[in-house]
Design a protein around this motif. Structure first.
Motif, PDB file in Angstrom:
ATOM      1  N   ASN A  76      31.931  42.271  37.757  1.00  0.00           N
ATOM      2  CA  ASN A  76      30.753  41.518  38.179  1.00  0.00           C
ATOM      3  C   ASN A  76      31.000  40.011  38.135  1.00  0.00           C
ATOM      4  N   ILE A  77      31.833  39.548  37.207  1.00  0.00           N
ATOM      5  CA  ILE A  77      32.153  38.120  37.113  1.00  0.00           C
ATOM      6  C   ILE A  77      32.851  37.662  38.393  1.00  0.00           C
ATOM      7  N   VAL A  78      33.748  38.471  38.906  1.00  0.00           N
ATOM      8  CA  VAL A  78      34.481  38.114  40.116  1.00  0.00           C
ATOM      9  C   VAL A  78      33.519  37.986  41.290  1.00  0.00           C
ATOM     10  N   SER A  79      32.630  38.944  41.454  1.00  0.00           N
ATOM     11  CA  SER A  79      31.690  38.878  42.579  1.00  0.00           C
ATOM     12  C   SER A  79      30.758  37.679  42.449  1.00  0.00           C
ATOM     13  N   LYS A  80      30.328  37.366  41.239  1.00  0.00           N
ATOM     14  CA  LYS A  80      29.483  36.183  41.030  1.00  0.00           C
ATOM     15  C   LYS A  80      30.259  34.902  41.328  1.00  0.00           C
ATOM     16  N   ASN A  81      31.529  34.866  40.925  1.00  0.00           N
ATOM     17  CA  ASN A  81      32.358  33.683  41.196  1.00  0.00           C
ATOM     18  C   ASN A  81      32.578  33.498  42.691  1.00  0.00           C
ATOM     19  N   ILE A  82      32.787  34.586  43.403  1.00  0.00           N
ATOM     20  CA  ILE A  82      32.963  34.490  44.852  1.00  0.00           C
ATOM     21  C   ILE A  82      31.717  33.856  45.474  1.00  0.00           C
ATOM     22  N   ARG A  83      30.549  34.336  45.098  1.00  0.00           N
ATOM     23  CA  ARG A  83      29.294  33.785  45.633  1.00  0.00           C
ATOM     24  C   ARG A  83      29.144  32.314  45.239  1.00  0.00           C
ATOM     25  N   LYS A  84      29.432  32.011  43.979  1.00  0.00           N
ATOM     26  CA  LYS A  84      29.285  30.640  43.480  1.00  0.00           C
ATOM     27  C   LYS A  84      30.184  29.680  44.251  1.00  0.00           C
TER      28      LYS A  84
ATOM     29  N   GLU B 149      28.089  34.778  56.544  1.00  0.00           N
ATOM     30  CA  GLU B 149      28.520  35.061  57.909  1.00  0.00           C
ATOM     31  C   GLU B 149      29.876  34.409  58.201  1.00  0.00           C
ATOM     32  N   TYR B 150      30.053  33.181  57.704  1.00  0.00           N
ATOM     33  CA  TYR B 150      31.304  32.461  57.925  1.00  0.00           C
ATOM     34  C   TYR B 150      32.471  33.204  57.275  1.00  0.00           C
ATOM     35  N   LEU B 151      32.309  33.577  56.000  1.00  0.00           N
ATOM     36  CA  LEU B 151      33.397  34.294  55.336  1.00  0.00           C
ATOM     37  C   LEU B 151      33.636  35.644  55.987  1.00  0.00           C
ATOM     38  N   ALA B 152      32.562  36.332  56.343  1.00  0.00           N
ATOM     39  CA  ALA B 152      32.710  37.632  56.992  1.00  0.00           C
ATOM     40  C   ALA B 152      33.511  37.500  58.283  1.00  0.00           C
ATOM     41  N   GLU B 153      33.202  36.477  59.067  1.00  0.00           N
ATOM     42  CA  GLU B 153      33.926  36.252  60.321  1.00  0.00           C
ATOM     43  C   GLU B 153      35.404  35.977  60.057  1.00  0.00           C
TER      44      GLU B 153
ATOM     45  N   TYR C  97      30.517  42.112  54.000  1.00  0.00           N
ATOM     46  CA  TYR C  97      30.884  41.021  53.097  1.00  0.00           C
ATOM     47  C   TYR C  97      29.888  40.923  51.942  1.00  0.00           C
ATOM     48  N   ALA C  98      28.596  41.075  52.237  1.00  0.00           N
ATOM     49  CA  ALA C  98      27.560  40.989  51.198  1.00  0.00           C
ATOM     50  C   ALA C  98      27.806  42.019  50.094  1.00  0.00           C
ATOM     51  N   LYS C  99      28.357  43.156  50.456  1.00  0.00           N
ATOM     52  CA  LYS C  99      28.665  44.182  49.447  1.00  0.00           C
ATOM     53  C   LYS C  99      29.700  43.686  48.446  1.00  0.00           C
ATOM     54  N   ILE C 100      30.595  42.812  48.890  1.00  0.00           N
ATOM     55  CA  ILE C 100      31.581  42.225  47.977  1.00  0.00           C
ATOM     56  C   ILE C 100      30.861  41.363  46.949  1.00  0.00           C
ATOM     57  N   GLU C 101      29.992  40.473  47.423  1.00  0.00           N
ATOM     58  CA  GLU C 101      29.277  39.575  46.511  1.00  0.00           C
ATOM     59  C   GLU C 101      28.261  40.312  45.639  1.00  0.00           C
TER      60      GLU C 101
ATOM     61  N   ASN D 259      28.788  43.213  44.411  1.00  0.00           N
ATOM     62  CA  ASN D 259      29.560  44.117  43.557  1.00  0.00           C
ATOM     63  C   ASN D 259      29.307  45.582  43.924  1.00  0.00           C
ATOM     64  N   ASP D 260      29.091  45.841  45.221  1.00  0.00           N
ATOM     65  CA  ASP D 260      28.810  47.197  45.697  1.00  0.00           C
ATOM     66  C   ASP D 260      30.006  47.860  46.363  1.00  0.00           C
ATOM     67  N   THR D 261      31.130  47.170  46.401  1.00  0.00           N
ATOM     68  CA  THR D 261      32.314  47.723  47.041  1.00  0.00           C
ATOM     69  C   THR D 261      33.553  47.354  46.234  1.00  0.00           C
ATOM     70  N   LYS D 262      34.565  48.173  46.357  1.00  0.00           N
ATOM     71  CA  LYS D 262      35.820  47.915  45.660  1.00  0.00           C
ATOM     72  C   LYS D 262      36.538  46.756  46.333  1.00  0.00           C
ATOM     73  N   LEU D 263      37.016  45.841  45.532  1.00  0.00           N
ATOM     74  CA  LEU D 263      37.718  44.663  46.044  1.00  0.00           C
ATOM     75  C   LEU D 263      39.199  44.796  45.703  1.00  0.00           C
ATOM     76  N   THR D 264      40.029  44.791  46.727  1.00  0.00           N
ATOM     77  CA  THR D 264      41.479  44.882  46.508  1.00  0.00           C
ATOM     78  C   THR D 264      42.027  43.496  46.200  1.00  0.00           C
ATOM     79  N   ILE D 265      43.216  43.466  45.652  1.00  0.00           N
ATOM     80  CA  ILE D 265      43.873  42.191  45.363  1.00  0.00           C
ATOM     81  C   ILE D 265      44.154  41.440  46.661  1.00  0.00           C
ATOM     82  N   ASP D 266      44.455  42.167  47.730  1.00  0.00           N
ATOM     83  CA  ASP D 266      44.685  41.515  49.022  1.00  0.00           C
ATOM     84  C   ASP D 266      43.413  40.832  49.524  1.00  0.00           C
ATOM     85  N   ARG D 267      42.270  41.497  49.388  1.00  0.00           N
ATOM     86  CA  ARG D 267      40.990  40.909  49.801  1.00  0.00           C
ATOM     87  C   ARG D 267      40.659  39.696  48.935  1.00  0.00           C
ATOM     88  N   LEU D 268      40.896  39.825  47.643  1.00  0.00           N
ATOM     89  CA  LEU D 268      40.638  38.720  46.723  1.00  0.00           C
ATOM     90  C   LEU D 268      41.505  37.518  47.076  1.00  0.00           C
TER      91      LEU D 268
END
Length: 108
Positions: free
Chosen positions: A3-11, A21-25, A34-38, A40-49
């Protein structure tokens, strides 16, 4: 995903002034995916991170940490740190006031 990672991404996205929308594009995702990443509703791979960190122009380690470093917002030329943003604004205003005083004194 942590959850810290998803909060940091949003922050960091907000600090940079980017929309979801910009990041998703940039990531070839839909905004809802993309919203699912922020959220914390989807698995985030190291490549995506890694991809997110490159778009946000920050070190991937910052997304994993609880501490917030300074971020440069290219849209309003502002250095932002949640912990000291107000102090920085006060210091810059004081600096500007001192410059104005010195400029007036040098004209006299």
């Amino acid at each position: 995903m942590n959850n810290i990672v998803s909060k940091n991404i949003r922050k960091y996205r907000n600090l940079k002034g980017f929309s979801q929308e910009y990041l998703a594009e940039k990531m070839n995702l839909t905004q809802s995916a993309y919203a699912k990443i922020e959220n914390n509703d989807t698995k985030l791979t190291i490549d995506r991170l890694n991809e997110i960190s490159k778009i946000l122009e920050i070190d991937i380690a910052n997304l994993l940490e609880q501490k917030t470093p300074n971020i440069y917002n290219i849209y309003n030329n502002e250095i932002v740190n949640i912990e000291n943003k107000e102090l920085l604004k006060e210091l810059l205003e004081t600096k500007n006031q001192l410059i104005n005083i010195l400029q007036k004194d040098s004209k006299n």
